[in-house]
Scaffold this active site. Structure first.
Site, mmCIF file in Angstrom:
data_model
loop_
_atom_site.group_PDB
_atom_site.id
_atom_site.type_symbol
_atom_site.label_atom_id
_atom_site.label_comp_id
_atom_site.label_asym_id
_atom_site.label_seq_id
_atom_site.Cartn_x
_atom_site.Cartn_y
_atom_site.Cartn_z
ATOM 1 N N THR A 1 -11.046 4.402 -4.886
ATOM 2 C CA THR A 1 -10.986 5.195 -3.656
ATOM 3 C C THR A 1 -12.382 5.504 -3.139
ATOM 4 O O THR A 1 -12.648 5.428 -1.934
ATOM 5 C CB THR A 1 -10.209 6.495 -3.911
ATOM 6 N N LYS B 1 -2.670 2.107 1.867
ATOM 7 C CA LYS B 1 -2.301 2.122 0.461
ATOM 8 C C LYS B 1 -0.793 2.230 0.389
ATOM 9 O O LYS B 1 -0.183 3.063 1.083
ATOM 10 C CB LYS B 1 -2.971 3.310 -0.249
#
Length: 228
Positions: free
Chosen positions: A17, A38
């Site tokens: 991330t 995502k």
């Protein structure tokens, strides 16, 4: 035609991330139309209104400064900090491949570059009740090439090579490796060299802990994205 890439890691907590946020920041600062996606995110907290806050998308949006609305970034948000297939079993709302494809296609129709982040490592069950879906199935369904994020330290040669070889055996192209938590020194320089020699995949960036930028140009970064 939009261009896309998938960011996976050699395991959980490798900094996917964090690195994805820096990738989107680099694209935005270069004036490019960029979006994040995502499929499923687990381990999220609830806001004052009781709604789940998608932590990874929020981090990427904050770090990168992209204008993309948070609600576009991830269709499946779970509270339990476990694999998505188990979180869905506990909480309901299992991942539906058609939803992922539709939401991804919508982003591709409106943004020039779409960066998709995985959950955990490459062998991550996304759904295992009814349909049997692994992360690799989503990558292949969307026609994406990959970047691997790995820790720069001890043990990374083994994890990088195993991840690369698994992905190659599944017909997934690996375009580059990014080392996170880079400190330099003899061992980490050797890790970089050995990973490149053993996989044939270039290490495209080495990111120090807490760095606010990637040491790769936006032009070189966009060359990794394939048409989708």
């Amino acid at each position: 035609m939009s261009r896309g890439i998938f960011v996976t890691g050699t395991g959980t907590d490798m900094g996917k991330t964090y690195i994805t946020g820096l990738i989107l920041k680099k694209l935005r600062e270069a004036g490019m139309s960029a979006a994040y996606f995502k499929a499923a995110v687990s381990g999220n907290e609830r806001g004052a209104d009781g709604a789940l806050i998608p932590g990874d998308p929020l981090h990427v949006k904050t770090v990168s400064g992209i204008d993309q609305p948070l609600e576009e970034m991830c269709p499946y948000v779970y509270e339990n900090a476990v694999s998505p297939h188990l979180a869905a079993r506990i909480e309901g709302s299992p991942v539906e491949p058609d939803v992922i494809k539709s939401r991804f296609a919508d982003l591709c129709s409106r943004y020039d570059f779409v960066t998709m982040e995985g959950s955990g490592g490459i062998i991550c069950p996304i759904c295992w009740d009814g349909q049997k879906i692994l992360l690799e199935d989503i990558i292949k369904a969307l026609g994406l090439d990959c970047i691997i994020v790995a820790d720069a330290g001890l043990g990374t040669i083994n994890s990088v090579v195993l991840t690369c070889e698994y992905m190659k055996s599944r017909g997934i192209a690996v375009k580059g490796i990014i080392f996170n938590n880079w400190q330099g020194g003899v061992m980490e320089e050797d890790n970089r060299s050995m990973c490149q020699q053993l996989t044939g995949v270039p290490v495209i960036a080495c990111v120090e802990r807490g760095a606010a930028d990637l040491d790769i140009s936006a032009d070189e970064l966009t060359k990794l994205y394939g048409g989708v």
